[in-house]
Design an enzyme around this catalytic site. Structure first.
Site, PDB file in Angstrom:
ATOM      1  N   HIS A 164       2.764  -3.766   2.932  1.00 12.79           N
ATOM      2  CA  HIS A 164       3.708  -4.882   3.085  1.00 12.79           C
ATOM      3  C   HIS A 164       3.102  -5.964   3.992  1.00 12.79           C
ATOM      4  O   HIS A 164       3.213  -7.157   3.713  1.00 12.79           O
ATOM      5  CB  HIS A 164       5.018  -4.399   3.739  1.00 12.79           C
TER       6      HIS A 164
ATOM      7  N   LYS B  69      20.772   3.325  -1.825  1.00 13.74           N
ATOM      8  CA  LYS B  69      19.453   3.975  -1.840  1.00 13.74           C
ATOM      9  C   LYS B  69      19.338   5.054  -0.759  1.00 13.74           C
ATOM     10  O   LYS B  69      18.332   5.748  -0.700  1.00 13.74           O
ATOM     11  CB  LYS B  69      18.355   2.923  -1.616  1.00 13.74           C
TER      12      LYS B  69
ATOM     13  N   ARG C  95       1.231  -3.851  -7.032  1.00 12.55           N
ATOM     14  CA  ARG C  95       0.170  -2.918  -6.689  1.00 12.55           C
ATOM     15  C   ARG C  95      -0.637  -2.508  -7.898  1.00 12.55           C
ATOM     16  O   ARG C  95      -1.837  -2.405  -7.872  1.00 12.55           O
ATOM     17  CB  ARG C  95       0.747  -1.666  -6.021  1.00 12.55           C
TER      18      ARG C  95
ATOM     19  N   SER D  32       6.395   3.293   0.479  1.00 13.23           N
ATOM     20  CA  SER D  32       7.216   3.838   1.562  1.00 13.23           C
ATOM     21  C   SER D  32       7.658   5.270   1.283  1.00 13.23           C
ATOM     22  O   SER D  32       7.784   6.077   2.199  1.00 13.23           O
ATOM     23  CB  SER D  32       8.441   2.951   1.784  1.00 13.23           C
TER      24      SER D  32
HETATM   25  P1  ADP Z   1       8.699   0.181  -2.199  1.00 10.91           P
HETATM   26  O1  ADP Z   1       8.416  -0.536  -3.512  1.00 10.91           O
HETATM   27  O2  ADP Z   1       7.515   0.899  -1.647  1.00 10.91           O
HETATM   28  O3  ADP Z   1       9.982   0.947  -2.132  1.00 10.91           O
HETATM   29  P2  ADP Z   1       9.884  -2.116  -0.980  1.00 10.91           P
HETATM   30  O4  ADP Z   1      11.110  -2.142  -1.807  1.00 10.91           O
HETATM   31  O5  ADP Z   1      10.072  -2.170   0.476  1.00 10.91           O
HETATM   32  O6  ADP Z   1       8.897  -0.932  -1.163  1.00 10.91           O
HETATM   33  O7  ADP Z   1       8.919  -3.253  -1.506  1.00 10.91           O
HETATM   34  C1  ADP Z   1       9.082  -4.598  -1.275  1.00 10.91           C
HETATM   35  C2  ADP Z   1       8.002  -5.351  -2.001  1.00 10.91           C
HETATM   36  O8  ADP Z   1       6.745  -5.007  -1.433  1.00 10.91           O
HETATM   37  C3  ADP Z   1       7.865  -5.031  -3.485  1.00 10.91           C
HETATM   38  O9  ADP Z   1       7.507  -6.223  -4.152  1.00 10.91           O
HETATM   39  C4  ADP Z   1       6.755  -4.035  -3.539  1.00 10.91           C
HETATM   40  O10 ADP Z   1       6.076  -4.077  -4.772  1.00 10.91           O
HETATM   41  C5  ADP Z   1       5.871  -4.534  -2.421  1.00 10.91           C
HETATM   42  N1  ADP Z   1       5.046  -3.477  -1.869  1.00 10.91           N
HETATM   43  C6  ADP Z   1       5.397  -2.267  -1.436  1.00 10.91           C
HETATM   44  N2  ADP Z   1       4.340  -1.543  -1.013  1.00 10.91           N
HETATM   45  C7  ADP Z   1       3.254  -2.346  -1.204  1.00 10.91           C
HETATM   46  C8  ADP Z   1       1.850  -2.177  -1.007  1.00 10.91           C
HETATM   47  N3  ADP Z   1       1.345  -1.044  -0.565  1.00 10.91           N
HETATM   48  N4  ADP Z   1       1.065  -3.211  -1.310  1.00 10.91           N
HETATM   49  C9  ADP Z   1       1.593  -4.350  -1.795  1.00 10.91           C
HETATM   50  N5  ADP Z   1       2.876  -4.572  -2.035  1.00 10.91           N
HETATM   51  C10 ADP Z   1       3.710  -3.586  -1.751  1.00 10.91           C
END
Ligand code: ADP
Length: 159
Positions: free
Chosen positions: A17, A41, A90, A128
């Protein structure tokens, strides 16, 4: 002033992130990192904890503001005066869901543009959920998350 929001669950924030935030900061004047409250969630961390960990992890960036929202992402984008929504891509498996959501958001609010950013390859396998699972098994996650998150995870799973 070109402002964007970067919405997510951030349960918890990872170095992936942060990589995306760093790229967004280089492109826009302000990046509002927005924690989706998302009680359905059943997150491990409360929205307050997620906001606090993000603020601490992103304090080096002057152009970053952290807040939270409970509702439609496009409504929040409009509320803060953002022109776009940042999402991280990703791998191909992210694409279908993200594509659908971006098109739906465009239908809801045609003037808000979704912008996809790719993290460094070293973060493509990081999410995450994996971090929560590793931490629950007491694995060392220090290479994947900021120190404040590592401490919070240790605390969470120590009882
Ligand atoms: P997750 O998809 O891991 O549950 P979030 O909902 O917090 O995480 O994700 C928020 C945004 O950050 C989404 O667009 C997700 O694709 C992106 N994201 C999550 N992890 C990564 C990572 N390792 N590298 C790049 N972008 C990421």
């Amino acid at each position: 002033m070109k402002k964007v929001i970067y919405p997510g669950t951030f349960d918890p924030v990872t170095n992936g992130h942060i990589d995306i935030v760093r790229r967004a900061v280089n492109l826009f004047d302000q990046v509002v990192v927005t924690v989706a409250v998302n009680p359905s969630k059943k997150p491990l961390f409360t929205s307050e904890e997620r906001v606090e960990m993000l603020r601490e992890s992103l304090k080096e960036f002057d152009k970053v503001v952290v807040d939270y929202f409970d509702g439609l992402t496009v409504d929040h984008a409009k509320q803060v005066g953002a022109i776009g929504i940042i999402r991280g891509l990703r791998q191909i498996s992210d694409f279908e869901f993200e594509f659908q959501m971006a098109l739906m958001n465009r239908k809801l609010a045609g003037d808000i543009t979704t912008i996809f950013l790719m993290p460094h390859e070293r973060y493509t396998y990081l999410n995450s959920t994996v971090i929560r699972n590793l931490a629950s098994l007491h694995a060392d996650v220090s290479n994947f998350v900021p120190p404040i998150v590592q401490e919070a995870l240790i605390k969470k799973f120590s009882t």
